[in-house]
Design a protein around this motif. Structure first.
Motif, mmCIF file in Angstrom:
data_model
loop_
_atom_site.group_PDB
_atom_site.id
_atom_site.type_symbol
_atom_site.label_atom_id
_atom_site.label_comp_id
_atom_site.label_asym_id
_atom_site.label_seq_id
_atom_site.Cartn_x
_atom_site.Cartn_y
_atom_site.Cartn_z
ATOM 1 N N THR A 111 35.338 38.923 39.112
ATOM 2 C CA THR A 111 36.229 38.253 40.067
ATOM 3 C C THR A 111 37.037 39.188 40.951
ATOM 4 O OG1 THR A 111 37.969 38.021 38.392
ATOM 5 C CG2 THR A 111 36.473 36.160 38.679
ATOM 6 N N ILE A 112 37.244 40.431 40.572
ATOM 7 C CA ILE A 112 38.097 41.297 41.378
ATOM 8 C C ILE A 112 37.400 41.598 42.707
ATOM 9 C CG2 ILE A 112 37.429 43.594 40.585
ATOM 10 C CD1 ILE A 112 40.638 43.875 40.208
ATOM 11 N N GLN A 113 38.116 41.388 43.786
ATOM 12 C CA GLN A 113 37.567 41.528 45.134
ATOM 13 C C GLN A 113 38.432 42.485 45.955
ATOM 14 O OE1 GLN A 113 34.604 39.682 46.114
ATOM 15 N NE2 GLN A 113 34.626 39.593 43.874
ATOM 16 N N THR A 114 38.168 42.574 47.256
ATOM 17 C CA THR A 114 38.908 43.512 48.107
ATOM 18 C C THR A 114 40.296 43.019 48.481
ATOM 19 O OG1 THR A 114 37.843 42.563 50.055
ATOM 20 C CG2 THR A 114 36.828 44.544 49.110
ATOM 21 N N THR A 115 40.527 41.715 48.405
ATOM 22 C CA THR A 115 41.838 41.174 48.770
ATOM 23 C C THR A 115 42.342 40.243 47.681
ATOM 24 O OG1 THR A 115 41.009 39.198 49.888
ATOM 25 C CG2 THR A 115 41.233 41.201 51.243
ATOM 26 N N MET A 116 43.627 40.012 47.703
ATOM 27 C CA MET A 116 44.253 39.104 46.742
ATOM 28 C C MET A 116 43.697 37.691 46.914
ATOM 29 S SD MET A 116 46.453 39.006 44.345
ATOM 30 C CE MET A 116 47.344 37.793 43.434
ATOM 31 N N ASP A 117 43.604 37.237 48.156
ATOM 32 C CA ASP A 117 43.108 35.885 48.423
ATOM 33 C C ASP A 117 41.697 35.675 47.883
ATOM 34 O OD1 ASP A 117 45.472 35.279 49.688
ATOM 35 O OD2 ASP A 117 44.669 35.503 51.718
ATOM 36 N N LYS A 118 40.821 36.649 48.109
ATOM 37 C CA LYS A 118 39.440 36.531 47.629
ATOM 38 C C LYS A 118 39.380 36.571 46.108
ATOM 39 C CE LYS A 118 37.262 38.492 51.729
ATOM 40 N NZ LYS A 118 36.522 39.639 52.283
ATOM 41 N N THR A 119 40.206 37.411 45.499
ATOM 42 C CA THR A 119 40.246 37.498 44.041
ATOM 43 C C THR A 119 40.710 36.178 43.436
ATOM 44 O OG1 THR A 119 40.642 39.891 44.080
ATOM 45 C CG2 THR A 119 41.289 38.715 42.076
ATOM 46 N N SER A 147 43.960 39.171 38.966
ATOM 47 C CA SER A 147 44.942 38.785 39.986
ATOM 48 C C SER A 147 46.187 39.664 39.921
ATOM 49 C CB SER A 147 45.327 37.313 39.833
ATOM 50 O OG SER A 147 44.195 36.497 40.043
ATOM 51 N N LEU A 148 46.643 39.969 38.716
ATOM 52 C CA LEU A 148 47.816 40.827 38.547
ATOM 53 C C LEU A 148 47.542 42.244 39.057
ATOM 54 C CD1 LEU A 148 50.704 41.176 37.429
ATOM 55 C CD2 LEU A 148 49.656 41.817 35.250
ATOM 56 N N ILE A 149 46.406 42.796 38.683
ATOM 57 C CA ILE A 149 46.025 44.141 39.150
ATOM 58 C C ILE A 149 45.931 44.142 40.672
ATOM 59 C CG2 ILE A 149 44.085 45.787 39.241
ATOM 60 C CD1 ILE A 149 45.389 46.114 36.615
ATOM 61 N N GLN A 150 45.301 43.115 41.235
ATOM 62 C CA GLN A 150 45.138 43.024 42.692
ATOM 63 C C GLN A 150 46.501 42.913 43.368
ATOM 64 O OE1 GLN A 150 42.134 43.426 43.953
ATOM 65 N NE2 GLN A 150 42.900 43.398 46.021
ATOM 66 N N PHE A 151 47.397 42.127 42.807
ATOM 67 C CA PHE A 151 48.738 41.954 43.370
ATOM 68 C C PHE A 151 49.498 43.281 43.358
ATOM 69 C CE2 PHE A 151 53.290 41.172 42.725
ATOM 70 C CZ PHE A 151 53.579 40.511 43.911
ATOM 71 N N ILE A 152 49.486 43.957 42.220
ATOM 72 C CA ILE A 152 50.196 45.236 42.098
ATOM 73 C C ILE A 152 49.606 46.263 43.057
ATOM 74 C CG2 ILE A 152 50.627 47.192 40.545
ATOM 75 C CD1 ILE A 152 50.839 45.068 38.255
#
Length: 163
Positions: A49-57, A146-151
């Motif tokens: 699920t991890i993607q290039t942007t928060m929205d995509k993730t 999502s947390l990793i992407q946000f940080i």
């Protein structure tokens, strides 16, 4: 919130490598902490699920959770009455994916339903905890992603602001 793109494509790969490594470690350990007998399922969800942007993730995470929930529910209801065979697997996937079509869900959810049905159908007969681990660890993986992407996005935004 769109993640700022690096001028150097290598930086984006480096960022992804770190997110996958740190996130997988956290997802595994959190899944184990919550009693999973299949802690690899947390990192699997994060990696997928991890993607290039928060929205995509977040979007892909939501689709993974919905697909996993539908797949587990259908498999638990139907599979308890069936032997594990290729034909029965195909029938359950047919029921699950048509359920998603009826609910007007997109292709990514259909893929998650099919994957969940495959693994829950195959492994639940061998381990009574697989379906529960699958749901819990999927949630762990997508929340950590999502947390990793946000940080990461917050750190990149601050770094750009300071420049």
């Amino acid at each position: 919130m769109e993640e700022l793109k690096s001028q150097n494509p290598s930086d984006n790969l480096t960022s992804l490598i770190w997110k996958l490594s740190i996130g997988s470690t956290l997802a595994w350990e959190i899944s184990k902490f919550f009693g999973s007998e299949h802690p690899y399922l947390g990192p699997v969800s994060l990696i997928l699920t991890i993607q290039t942007t928060m929205d995509k993730t977040v979007s892909l995470s939501f689709k993974r959770v919905i697909g996993t929930m539908i797949g587990i529910i259908i498999t638990v209801i139907v599979a308890s009455h069936l032997k594990v065979t290729g034909l029965n697997l195909g029938l359950i996937i047919l029921i699950g994916t048509y359920t998603a079509k009826f609910l007007k869900l997109d292709k990514k959810v259909l893929h998650q339903i099919a994957l969940t049905i495959l693994f829950v159908f195959a492994f639940e007969h061998k381990s009574d905890h697989y379906a529960m681990d699958r749901m819990r660890d999927t949630l762990v993986g997508v929340l950590v992603a999502s947390l990793i992407q946000f940080i990461w996005s917050s750190l990149n935004s601050r770094k750009k602001t300071m420049k």
